[in-house]
Design a protein around this motif. Structure first.
Motif, PDB file in Angstrom:
ATOM      1  N   LYS A 250      12.951   6.056   0.865  1.00 13.23           N
ATOM      2  CA  LYS A 250      13.352   5.243  -0.288  1.00 13.23           C
ATOM      3  C   LYS A 250      13.071   5.952  -1.599  1.00 13.23           C
ATOM      4  CE  LYS A 250      12.701   0.671   1.825  1.00 13.23           C
ATOM      5  NZ  LYS A 250      12.030  -0.651   1.686  1.00 13.23           N
ATOM      6  N   THR A 251      11.878   6.487  -1.728  1.00 14.26           N
ATOM      7  CA  THR A 251      11.480   7.224  -2.923  1.00 14.26           C
ATOM      8  C   THR A 251      10.582   8.373  -2.500  1.00 14.26           C
ATOM      9  OG1 THR A 251       9.506   5.882  -3.301  1.00 14.26           O
ATOM     10  CG2 THR A 251      11.540   5.151  -4.379  1.00 14.26           C
ATOM     11  N   LEU A 252      10.579   9.422  -3.309  1.00 21.10           N
ATOM     12  CA  LEU A 252       9.743  10.593  -3.042  1.00 21.10           C
ATOM     13  C   LEU A 252       8.843  10.849  -4.241  1.00 21.10           C
ATOM     14  CD1 LEU A 252       8.876  13.221  -1.594  1.00 21.10           C
ATOM     15  CD2 LEU A 252      10.889  14.323  -2.638  1.00 21.10           C
ATOM     16  N   SER A 253       7.544  10.927  -3.996  1.00 20.49           N
ATOM     17  CA  SER A 253       6.567  11.343  -4.990  1.00 20.49           C
ATOM     18  C   SER A 253       6.098  12.745  -4.596  1.00 20.49           C
ATOM     19  CB  SER A 253       5.386  10.365  -5.039  1.00 20.49           C
ATOM     20  OG  SER A 253       4.343  10.874  -5.837  1.00 20.49           O
TER      21      SER A 253
ATOM     22  N   PHE B 232      11.037   4.099   4.266  1.00 19.27           N
ATOM     23  CA  PHE B 232       9.694   4.043   3.697  1.00 19.27           C
ATOM     24  C   PHE B 232       9.635   4.878   2.424  1.00 19.27           C
ATOM     25  CE2 PHE B 232      10.145   7.022   7.202  1.00 19.27           C
ATOM     26  CZ  PHE B 232       9.841   8.239   6.618  1.00 19.27           C
ATOM     27  N   HIS B 233       8.607   4.598   1.630  1.00 14.25           N
ATOM     28  CA  HIS B 233       8.281   5.421   0.473  1.00 14.25           C
ATOM     29  C   HIS B 233       7.417   6.590   0.938  1.00 14.25           C
ATOM     30  CE1 HIS B 233       9.820   2.302  -2.199  1.00 14.25           C
ATOM     31  NE2 HIS B 233       9.168   1.414  -1.452  1.00 14.25           N
TER      32      HIS B 233
ATOM     33  N   LEU C  75      17.915  10.807  -4.069  1.00 16.83           N
ATOM     34  CA  LEU C  75      17.021   9.654  -4.076  1.00 16.83           C
ATOM     35  C   LEU C  75      16.081   9.728  -5.275  1.00 16.83           C
ATOM     36  CD1 LEU C  75      14.112  10.112  -1.531  1.00 16.83           C
ATOM     37  CD2 LEU C  75      15.711  11.938  -2.056  1.00 16.83           C
ATOM     38  N   PRO C  76      15.483   8.606  -5.672  1.00 23.13           N
ATOM     39  CA  PRO C  76      14.554   8.624  -6.810  1.00 23.13           C
ATOM     40  C   PRO C  76      13.331   9.489  -6.514  1.00 23.13           C
ATOM     41  CG  PRO C  76      15.254   6.387  -6.309  1.00 23.13           C
ATOM     42  CD  PRO C  76      15.725   7.235  -5.176  1.00 23.13           C
ATOM     43  N   ILE C  77      12.990  10.345  -7.466  1.00 20.09           N
ATOM     44  CA  ILE C  77      11.869  11.273  -7.309  1.00 20.09           C
ATOM     45  C   ILE C  77      10.940  11.161  -8.503  1.00 20.09           C
ATOM     46  CG2 ILE C  77      11.174  13.693  -7.105  1.00 20.09           C
ATOM     47  CD1 ILE C  77      13.891  14.258  -5.843  1.00 20.09           C
ATOM     48  N   MET C  78       9.644  11.138  -8.211  1.00 19.73           N
ATOM     49  CA  MET C  78       8.606  11.228  -9.240  1.00 19.73           C
ATOM     50  C   MET C  78       7.823  12.508  -9.020  1.00 19.73           C
ATOM     51  SD  MET C  78       5.453   8.616 -10.194  1.00 19.73           S
ATOM     52  CE  MET C  78       4.625   8.740  -8.600  1.00 19.73           C
TER      53      MET C  78
ATOM     54  N   GLU D  95       4.194   1.526  -9.946  1.00 22.98           N
ATOM     55  CA  GLU D  95       5.259   1.294 -10.906  1.00 22.98           C
ATOM     56  C   GLU D  95       6.564   1.971 -10.476  1.00 22.98           C
ATOM     57  OE1 GLU D  95       2.345   0.989 -14.859  1.00 22.98           O
ATOM     58  OE2 GLU D  95       3.665   2.728 -14.556  1.00 22.98           O
ATOM     59  N   PHE D  96       6.463   3.175  -9.982  1.00 20.13           N
ATOM     60  CA  PHE D  96       7.652   3.932  -9.591  1.00 20.13           C
ATOM     61  C   PHE D  96       8.312   3.361  -8.337  1.00 20.13           C
ATOM     62  CE2 PHE D  96       9.129   7.589  -6.920  1.00 20.13           C
ATOM     63  CZ  PHE D  96      10.310   7.828  -7.584  1.00 20.13           C
ATOM     64  N   MET D  97       7.528   3.062  -7.336  1.00 16.24           N
ATOM     65  CA  MET D  97       8.086   2.705  -6.038  1.00 16.24           C
ATOM     66  C   MET D  97       8.489   1.237  -5.941  1.00 16.24           C
ATOM     67  SD  MET D  97       5.686   4.998  -3.541  1.00 16.24           S
ATOM     68  CE  MET D  97       5.897   6.798  -3.504  1.00 16.24           C
ATOM     69  N   LEU D  98       7.743   0.350  -6.540  1.00 13.66           N
ATOM     70  CA  LEU D  98       8.069  -1.057  -6.407  1.00 13.66           C
ATOM     71  C   LEU D  98       9.262  -1.469  -7.268  1.00 13.66           C
ATOM     72  CD1 LEU D  98       4.613  -2.831  -6.082  1.00 13.66           C
ATOM     73  CD2 LEU D  98       6.166  -2.001  -4.304  1.00 13.66           C
ATOM     74  N   ASP D  99       9.728  -0.582  -8.109  1.00 18.50           N
ATOM     75  CA  ASP D  99      10.955  -0.832  -8.878  1.00 18.50           C
ATOM     76  C   ASP D  99      12.192  -0.517  -8.057  1.00 18.50           C
ATOM     77  OD1 ASP D  99       9.614  -1.669 -11.098  1.00 18.50           O
ATOM     78  OD2 ASP D  99       9.686   0.273 -12.123  1.00 18.50           O
ATOM     79  N   ARG D 100      12.028   0.088  -6.891  1.00 23.05           N
ATOM     80  CA  ARG D 100      13.166   0.576  -6.120  1.00 23.05           C
ATOM     81  C   ARG D 100      13.406  -0.300  -4.887  1.00 23.05           C
ATOM     82  NH1 ARG D 100      11.897   3.626  -9.908  1.00 23.05           N
ATOM     83  NH2 ARG D 100      13.191   5.343 -10.590  1.00 23.05           N
TER      84      ARG D 100
END
Length: 303
Positions: A126-129, A102-103, A245-248, A298-303
């Motif tokens: 999946k991604t971390l904000s 999950f995001h 992992l991708p981080i914003m 934008e950040f999460m749906l690209d991953r």
């Protein structure tokens, strides 16, 4: 309890889950990629009421009341309010809901819990904000120091004086001083951290104060601060392995600002997106919900 609605006008779905020895209240809404939202202090799932309808066209949103908050259990302090315990709580919740990956978005103390979840279970995130927070033991406490530099930093917009951290840590005394004055204290405290105080509505304040005034509400909230020194020890171990992992990161000039990005760049292999929301304070989801929803999508749906 005040209700939250998705983008179609349908009410969110409430649930209760038995996780990690407690009974956790949560809401879900929307369809798509699962996105877990972790709130800060002294808030509940209702903090996301403006953000959820902006996210539900794209995500299956899960928003719990964290341990000690809202309608989730508030166990004795010795049973744990530290970041790894909360990370286990919400990881088990997502498993129970069928979301193995999950995001993840956290603000304020919820961001520290989100970091602990991502760092201890990177295969699930999946991604971390990571928004409007510093990590215990990695810079958070130094901004609570009573020095001319720290006290005046909030007037220069290059830092923030976190006077409340040692105060909330003291056993019993904050409860004695705040009990019976919950609304006066928390309304002042929350609005003082904003750019636009009107972004925090009377309805939101009333919802949070109702939960803080309920049995165990104030104690449960403060126990997350009393776990701060343990969180520092936890983070000291977690940062030995940098996140990949991708981080914003998102900061606000009326609170942590660019410190948020600097924090994550020290504990990860690099932040792939970073923003400072101008004319905004600590409560991103209420002060800038459209900007936040756009950034998350934008950040999460690209991953």
């Amino acid at each position: 309890m005040v209700e939250i609605y998705d983008h179609t006008g349908a009410a969110v779905k409430h649930g209760r889950a038995r996780v990690n020895g407690i009974r956790m209240h949560y809401v879900t809404a929307g369809e798509g990629e699962p996105l877990l939202l972790l709130h800060g202090t002294p808030k509940t799932h209702y903090y996301w009421y403006r953000l959820i309808p902006l996210l539900t066209p794209h995500f299956r949103v899960v928003a719990p009341d964290l341990r000690g908050f809202g309608d989730t259990d508030k166990p004795p302090a010795e049973e744990g309010y530290d970041s790894l315990t909360t990370a286990t709580d919400v990881a088990e919740l997502m498993t129970a809901l069928g979301h193995e990956r999950f995001h993840l978005h956290g603000e304020d103390r919820g961001a520290e819990f989100a970091y602990a979840l991502a760092a201890s279970r990177p295969e699930r995130v999946k991604t971390l904000s990571f928004c409007e927070m510093l990590l215990s033991g990695q810079g958070l406490e130094e901004w609570s120091n009573f020095t001319p530099e720290k006290v005046s930093s909030q007037f220069r917009m290059d830092g923030v004086w976190l006077w409340h951290i040692p105060f909330f840590w003291i056993p019993h005394l904050p409860e004695m001083l705040i009990a019976g004055r919950e609304r006066a204290f928390w309304e002042f405290w929350i609005k003082a951290e904003t750019w636009n105080p009107n972004a925090i509505t009377d309805e939101a304040i009333s919802e949070w104060i109702a939960r803080l005034s309920a049995p165990g509400g104030l104690r449960g909230c403060l126990e997350t601060y009393r776990a701060g020194l343990k969180n520092a020890r936890i983070n000291e171990e977690l940062i030995k392995t940098k996140l990949t992992l991708p981080i914003m990161t998102i900061g606000a000039p009326e609170f942590f600002g660019t410190l948020v990005r600097d924090q994550m760049e020290r504990v990860s292999q690099g932040v792939t997106r970073s923003e400072v929301f101008e004319e905004c304070g600590h409560s991103l989801a209420l002060e800038a919900p459209e900007r936040l929803a756009r950034a998350l999508t934008e950040f999460m749906l690209d991953r």
